[in-house]
Design an enzyme around this catalytic site. Structure first.
Site, PDB file in Angstrom:
ATOM      1  N   ASP A   4      -3.425   0.309  -6.116  1.00  0.00           N
ATOM      2  CA  ASP A   4      -2.221   0.400  -5.525  1.00  0.00           C
ATOM      3  C   ASP A   4      -1.268  -0.752  -5.926  1.00  0.00           C
ATOM      4  O   ASP A   4      -0.234  -0.769  -6.015  1.00  0.00           O
ATOM      5  CB  ASP A   4      -2.233   0.826  -4.312  1.00  0.00           C
ATOM      6  CG  ASP A   4      -2.840   0.191  -3.431  1.00  0.00           C
ATOM      7  OD1 ASP A   4      -3.580  -0.693  -3.991  1.00  0.00           O
ATOM      8  OD2 ASP A   4      -2.879   0.435  -2.025  1.00  0.00           O
ATOM      9  N   HIS A   5      -1.927  -1.794  -5.965  1.00  0.00           N
ATOM     10  CA  HIS A   5      -1.170  -3.315  -6.123  1.00  0.00           C
ATOM     11  C   HIS A   5      -2.423  -4.246  -6.264  1.00  0.00           C
ATOM     12  O   HIS A   5      -3.599  -3.952  -6.376  1.00  0.00           O
ATOM     13  CB  HIS A   5      -0.497  -3.755  -4.731  1.00  0.00           C
ATOM     14  CG  HIS A   5      -1.356  -3.566  -3.588  1.00  0.00           C
ATOM     15  ND1 HIS A   5      -2.283  -4.500  -3.278  1.00  0.00           N
ATOM     16  CD2 HIS A   5      -1.315  -2.991  -2.736  1.00  0.00           C
ATOM     17  CE1 HIS A   5      -2.856  -4.282  -2.315  1.00  0.00           C
ATOM     18  NE2 HIS A   5      -2.323  -3.275  -1.566  1.00  0.00           N
TER      19      HIS A   5
ATOM     20  N   LYS B 119      -9.327   6.121   1.333  1.00  0.00           N
ATOM     21  CA  LYS B 119      -8.007   5.958   1.503  1.00  0.00           C
ATOM     22  C   LYS B 119      -6.786   6.604   0.738  1.00  0.00           C
ATOM     23  O   LYS B 119      -6.886   6.676  -0.381  1.00  0.00           O
ATOM     24  CB  LYS B 119      -7.609   4.244   1.339  1.00  0.00           C
ATOM     25  CG  LYS B 119      -6.523   3.720   1.888  1.00  0.00           C
ATOM     26  CD  LYS B 119      -6.574   2.003   1.605  1.00  0.00           C
ATOM     27  CE  LYS B 119      -5.491   1.550   2.200  1.00  0.00           C
ATOM     28  NZ  LYS B 119      -5.622   0.003   1.821  1.00  0.00           N
TER      29      LYS B 119
ATOM     30  N   CYS C  92       0.875  -1.264  -0.002  1.00  0.00           N
ATOM     31  CA  CYS C  92       0.108   0.066   0.034  1.00  0.00           C
ATOM     32  C   CYS C  92       0.806   1.447   0.039  1.00  0.00           C
ATOM     33  O   CYS C  92       0.861   2.109  -0.889  1.00  0.00           O
ATOM     34  CB  CYS C  92      -0.960  -0.035   1.026  1.00  0.00           C
ATOM     35  SG  CYS C  92      -1.951  -1.443   1.420  1.00  0.00           S
TER      36      CYS C  92
END
Length: 474
Positions: A251-252, A66, A18
């Site tokens: 993000d991933h 987030k 993250c």
């Protein structure tokens, strides 16, 4: 979005976890340049992001959900696990991955916090953005399809629960779910074995368990997709869609039992590969781009969209030329982005700094100083599941890709810097908790293993620290 815009088929994170990944996205710089080594150490809170630059150029800006690109957002366990990954021990860092189905069969809003942020974003569009005379940029960060915290973890902070309702699970075509192939434990690359062990995935899993984990993950993806649909619908209803560029990414990735793993922290496709789609005015419709791209490209792309001059020091390149209706010369476009991307990882669950160079169909993965841990090479065109390491079979290609990687990043030097950082941080932390150290370290996420032989593991850490001090003296 796929039908109305451009899909980047080979998009990657610059660090499969993250905070470091988001630091790369918000800064436009590779991880070793931001020194965002783990989930605790990201960008300085005052760092100038692409959104800050756009705001200075007259854009109205808004963030919801987030962010996680600065430091301090993750658990003590997460930090200590990252700092001590070079210690000679193997400890499971949380419970096995699991699935839970909520009792309300028809519940749509399973991830309530994400839906709250969707509502906030839509209210902002309806009440504020629609009235602005200046252009706006809205960032919305969702948690899904990230797995949920698992109650079986020592700090109640694991993230190993795949969680959904029957409403979403019924949208998954179970017959199409493939069971990933695994290498035998004895044949795994040593770093992969360490990752599988620390993630508590070396035990026996039934086909039903694996299929459920994957089905629940896809169901969580379906809920995420519905959230995106709400935003696009709101833009359409407000007559903003035709004059707004929408970018969707992550993000991933998330391993759903590929390579006997869940979570991320890996350079395998399920972890490092990400979705990336763009649509809006000037963006080609129904276009699929095969060029390799990565999250550092978001920063220059955002500034390019706004017509703001790009800083010279960025690691990324604007994606507009690859997706724009005004660029038709294929040769010209190919030269506007390098034919490679870099991803690196320095956090927990992996016991060596990891560097991945992805080119047209090759994926080269180097570890640590480049010699103490053997590299991996995968031909993604013939081995999309990444089951056969051909580094020894093709020594010339391995050497060539390693030289290319070293021309981009002096990775042995970076690995040494991370080693030093980890040791210094651990020593500072240990000193800060004083006499309570033994109790605190015994009750982190690895508590189930640690408490069987606490002195053995404390001794291993002491030995590691002594080696450090000796090296420093030399």
């Amino acid at each position: 979005m796929k039908a109305r815009g451009t899909s980047f088929l080979n998009a990657y994170t610059n660090s499969p976890i993250c905070c470091p990944s988001r630091a790369a996205m918000w800064s436009g710089l590779f991880t070793h340049l931001t020194e965002s080594w783990n989930n605790f150490k990201g960008l300085d809170p005052n760092y100038t992001t692409w959104m800050d630059v756009m705001e200075r150029h007259g854009y109205r800006t808004q963030k919801f959900g987030k962010l996680d690109y600065t430091s301090g957002h993750h658990s003590l366990s997460n930090r200590v696990e990252a700092w001590t990954r070079d210690v000679a021990f193997l400890l499971r860092q949380e419970g096995r991955p699991m699935v839970t189905l909520i009792s309300n069969r028809t519940k749509v809003r399973v991830m309530e916090k994400d839906w709250e942020n969707i509502d906030k974003a839509m209210n902002w569009l309806r009440k504020k953005a629609i009235n602005y005379t200046e252009p706006f940029v809205l960032y919305l960060g969702l948690n899904l399809p990230h797995p949920y915290p698992s109650p079986s973890s020592g700090e109640n902070f694991g993230s190993s629960t795949f969680h959904t309702s029957l409403y979403w699970l019924e949208k998954v075509s179970h017959d199409d779910i493939k069971i990933p192939k695994w290498s035998p434990l004895s044949e795994m690359h040593p770093v992969d074995y360490y990752s599988s062990y620390t993630k508590n995935c070396t035990g026996r899993f039934t086909e039903k368990e694996i299929k459920n984990i994957r089905a629940f993950y896809y169901a969580m993806c379906a809920e995420t997709d519905a959230m995106l649909g709400e935003i696009i619908l709101a833009l359409h209803q407000l007559d903003l869609l035709q004059k707004t560029i929408v970018i969707y990414s992550s993000d991933h990735g998330e391993l759903a039992m590929e390579h006997r793993q869940f979570y991320k922290m890996s350079m395998y496709e399920a972890s490092a590969h990400i979705p990336l789609l763009m649509m809006g005015p000037g963006i080609k419709a129904n276009l699929q781009v095969s060029n390799v791209v990565s999250l550092v490209d978001i920063y220059p792309t955002m500034l390019d969209i706004a017509g703001i001059p790009l800083p010279q020091n960025l690691s990324g390149y604007s994606l507009l030329p690859l997706s724009s209706e005004t660029f038709n010369n294929e040769h010209e476009v190919k030269n506007l982005h390098p034919p490679w991307i870099l991803s690196e990882f320095h956090g927990c669950n992996v016991n060596a700094s990891t560097y991945m160079l992805r080119t047209n169909h090759w994926k080269y993965i180097a570890y640590s100083d480049g010699t103490s841990v053997l590299p991996q090479l995968f031909d993604l065109s013939s081995d999309p599941d990444e089951l056969t390491n051909v580094a020894v079979k093709f020594p010339e290609i391995t050497y060539s890709l390693d030289q290319k990687l070293r021309s981009i990043i002096n990775y042995p030097k970076v690995s040494a810097s991370v080693h030093q950082y980890n040791k210094e941080q651990f020593i500072k932390w240990k000193q800060s908790i004083g006499q309570n150290y033994s109790n605190v370290i015994a009750n982190l996420r690895w508590h189930q293993d640690w408490q069987k032989e606490p002195k053995k593991y404390e001794s291993a850490i002491d030995q590691w620290l002594k080696t450090v001090m000796n090296l420093r003296a030399v």
